[in-house]
Design a protein around this motif. Structure first.
Motif, PDB file in Angstrom:
ATOM      1  N   MET A 107      -3.279  -0.221   7.051  1.00 52.89           N
ATOM      2  CA  MET A 107      -3.568  -0.518   5.644  1.00 52.89           C
ATOM      3  C   MET A 107      -2.320  -0.251   4.820  1.00 52.89           C
ATOM      4  O   MET A 107      -1.554   0.678   5.114  1.00 52.89           O
ATOM      5  CB  MET A 107      -4.734   0.335   5.137  1.00 52.89           C
ATOM      6  N   SER A 108      -2.134  -1.054   3.788  1.00 51.39           N
ATOM      7  CA  SER A 108      -0.986  -0.870   2.907  1.00 51.39           C
ATOM      8  C   SER A 108      -1.403  -1.202   1.482  1.00 51.39           C
ATOM      9  O   SER A 108      -2.482  -1.725   1.235  1.00 51.39           O
ATOM     10  CB  SER A 108       0.187  -1.754   3.346  1.00 51.39           C
ATOM     11  N   VAL A 109      -0.511  -0.873   0.551  1.00 51.87           N
ATOM     12  CA  VAL A 109      -0.686  -1.236  -0.860  1.00 51.87           C
ATOM     13  C   VAL A 109       0.460  -2.157  -1.247  1.00 51.87           C
ATOM     14  O   VAL A 109       1.633  -1.846  -0.988  1.00 51.87           O
ATOM     15  CB  VAL A 109      -0.703   0.019  -1.762  1.00 51.87           C
ATOM     16  N   GLY A 110       0.116  -3.289  -1.858  1.00 53.82           N
ATOM     17  CA  GLY A 110       1.103  -4.208  -2.415  1.00 53.82           C
ATOM     18  C   GLY A 110       0.836  -4.327  -3.900  1.00 53.82           C
ATOM     19  O   GLY A 110      -0.192  -4.866  -4.302  1.00 53.82           O
ATOM     20  N   THR A 111       1.740  -3.818  -4.717  1.00 58.41           N
ATOM     21  CA  THR A 111       1.470  -3.670  -6.141  1.00 58.41           C
ATOM     22  C   THR A 111       2.586  -4.223  -7.017  1.00 58.41           C
ATOM     23  O   THR A 111       3.748  -4.263  -6.605  1.00 58.41           O
ATOM     24  CB  THR A 111       1.235  -2.179  -6.479  1.00 58.41           C
ATOM     25  N   GLY A 112       2.209  -4.609  -8.231  1.00 59.52           N
ATOM     26  CA  GLY A 112       3.189  -5.014  -9.233  1.00 59.52           C
ATOM     27  C   GLY A 112       3.824  -3.823  -9.921  1.00 59.52           C
ATOM     28  O   GLY A 112       4.776  -3.976 -10.684  1.00 59.52           O
ATOM     29  N   ALA A 113       3.294  -2.621  -9.672  1.00 57.73           N
ATOM     30  CA  ALA A 113       3.910  -1.396 -10.194  1.00 57.73           C
ATOM     31  C   ALA A 113       5.172  -1.096  -9.390  1.00 57.73           C
ATOM     32  O   ALA A 113       5.378  -1.632  -8.300  1.00 57.73           O
ATOM     33  CB  ALA A 113       2.932  -0.234 -10.100  1.00 57.73           C
ATOM     34  N   TYR A 114       5.995  -0.222  -9.927  1.00 58.66           N
ATOM     35  CA  TYR A 114       7.169   0.200  -9.168  1.00 58.66           C
ATOM     36  C   TYR A 114       6.755   1.284  -8.179  1.00 58.66           C
ATOM     37  O   TYR A 114       5.794   2.022  -8.391  1.00 58.66           O
ATOM     38  CB  TYR A 114       8.271   0.664 -10.117  1.00 58.66           C
ATOM     39  N   THR A 115       7.482   1.342  -7.071  1.00 56.93           N
ATOM     40  CA  THR A 115       7.051   2.153  -5.929  1.00 56.93           C
ATOM     41  C   THR A 115       6.838   3.619  -6.270  1.00 56.93           C
ATOM     42  O   THR A 115       5.815   4.204  -5.895  1.00 56.93           O
ATOM     43  CB  THR A 115       8.067   2.020  -4.784  1.00 56.93           C
ATOM     44  N   ALA A 116       7.773   4.231  -6.973  1.00 54.56           N
ATOM     45  CA  ALA A 116       7.651   5.667  -7.274  1.00 54.56           C
ATOM     46  C   ALA A 116       6.400   5.933  -8.104  1.00 54.56           C
ATOM     47  O   ALA A 116       5.675   6.910  -7.855  1.00 54.56           O
ATOM     48  CB  ALA A 116       8.897   6.161  -8.009  1.00 54.56           C
ATOM     49  N   GLU A 117       6.125   5.076  -9.089  1.00 52.51           N
ATOM     50  CA  GLU A 117       4.930   5.233  -9.918  1.00 52.51           C
ATOM     51  C   GLU A 117       3.673   5.070  -9.059  1.00 52.51           C
ATOM     52  O   GLU A 117       2.715   5.834  -9.189  1.00 52.51           O
ATOM     53  CB  GLU A 117       4.933   4.210 -11.040  1.00 52.51           C
ATOM     54  N   ALA A 118       3.676   4.061  -8.182  1.00 50.32           N
ATOM     55  CA  ALA A 118       2.516   3.813  -7.326  1.00 50.32           C
ATOM     56  C   ALA A 118       2.255   4.993  -6.401  1.00 50.32           C
ATOM     57  O   ALA A 118       1.109   5.425  -6.233  1.00 50.32           O
ATOM     58  CB  ALA A 118       2.736   2.540  -6.504  1.00 50.32           C
ATOM     59  N   GLU A 119       3.321   5.528  -5.809  1.00 48.88           N
ATOM     60  CA  GLU A 119       3.173   6.687  -4.920  1.00 48.88           C
ATOM     61  C   GLU A 119       2.542   7.856  -5.675  1.00 48.88           C
ATOM     62  O   GLU A 119       1.644   8.533  -5.166  1.00 48.88           O
ATOM     63  CB  GLU A 119       4.534   7.099  -4.349  1.00 48.88           C
ATOM     64  N   SER A 120       2.997   8.088  -6.892  1.00 52.77           N
ATOM     65  CA  SER A 120       2.464   9.194  -7.696  1.00 52.77           C
ATOM     66  C   SER A 120       0.997   8.978  -8.029  1.00 52.77           C
ATOM     67  O   SER A 120       0.176   9.896  -7.913  1.00 52.77           O
ATOM     68  CB  SER A 120       3.271   9.349  -8.990  1.00 52.77           C
TER      69      SER A 120
END
Length: 199
Positions: A107-120
């Motif tokens: 499973m993964s996440v593909g997001t329009g957010a930036y990676t550091a923000e998404a990780e947080s």
């Protein structure tokens, strides 16, 4: 519904994470700070577009010139998000599926957010450990509706695109899934997960 796929790709905002109000508040504060009108319907139509892209579209749409750069405005919004996120974010009902398939499917996440923000945000929601790769808009040359985000997710999971399914709440995200050769599932229709972003 998801059993037939080898791997699952979740969008984050409005899909795996209930963050509509977080981003609505952060965007409202940011736009007001830089004198950009808050057009709620237009903002909702831009769901899934990365922050800098949204800012460029807004400035063109309203024919505005601002002294701040898109990077400065992006940094301002990200700072607001960091300051208020813990008060707003929580997992959606799709957390159940992430827990169900943990250890069974990549499973993964593909997001329009930036990676550091998404990780947080995933960490604040207590679900980061359920997901493998997190692909943010800063990791690809062309974010959604380009297929790049989801194709990179598939590559990092080691699964061919046609064997992946994408769970999405936005039209841009579903378009990106189709362009990646993946089945896309609208989480509102299939799971009654509603993104309350600028409703």
């Amino acid at each position: 519904m998801l059993d037939k796929y080898q791997a699952i790709i979740f969008d984050m905002d409005g899909t795996l994470v209930d963050s509509g109000q977080l981003h609505e508040v952060a965007w409202t504060r940011t736009l007001e700070n830089y004198g950009i009108p808050v057009d709620r319907a237009f903002m909702r139509s831009l769901a899934g577009v990365p922050t800098k892209g949204t800012l460029d579209i807004l400035l063109e749409h309203f024919n505005l010139q601002v002294t701040a750069t898109s990077s400065e405005m992006n940094d301002y919004k990200e700072a607001v998000v960091r300051n208020i996120a813990k008060d707003y974010v929580k997992p959606t009902a799709l957390e159940e599926y992430a827990r169900r398939y943990l250890g069974q499917k990549p499973m993964s996440v593909g997001t329009g957010a930036y990676t550091a923000e998404a990780e947080s945000i995933l960490a604040w929601c207590g679900i980061r450990e359920l997901i493998g790769p997190v692909v943010g808009a800063d990791q690809v040359a062309n974010p959604k509706p380009s297929p790049d985000t989801f194709l990179l997710c598939a590559e990092l999971m080691g699964v061919s695109p046609e064997n992946c399914v994408v769970l999405e709440d936005s039209k841009l995200g579903l378009e990106a899934a189709e362009r990646a050769g993946m089945d896309g599932i609208d989480v509102l229709e299939a799971f009654s997960v509603r993104n309350d972003y600028f409703l």
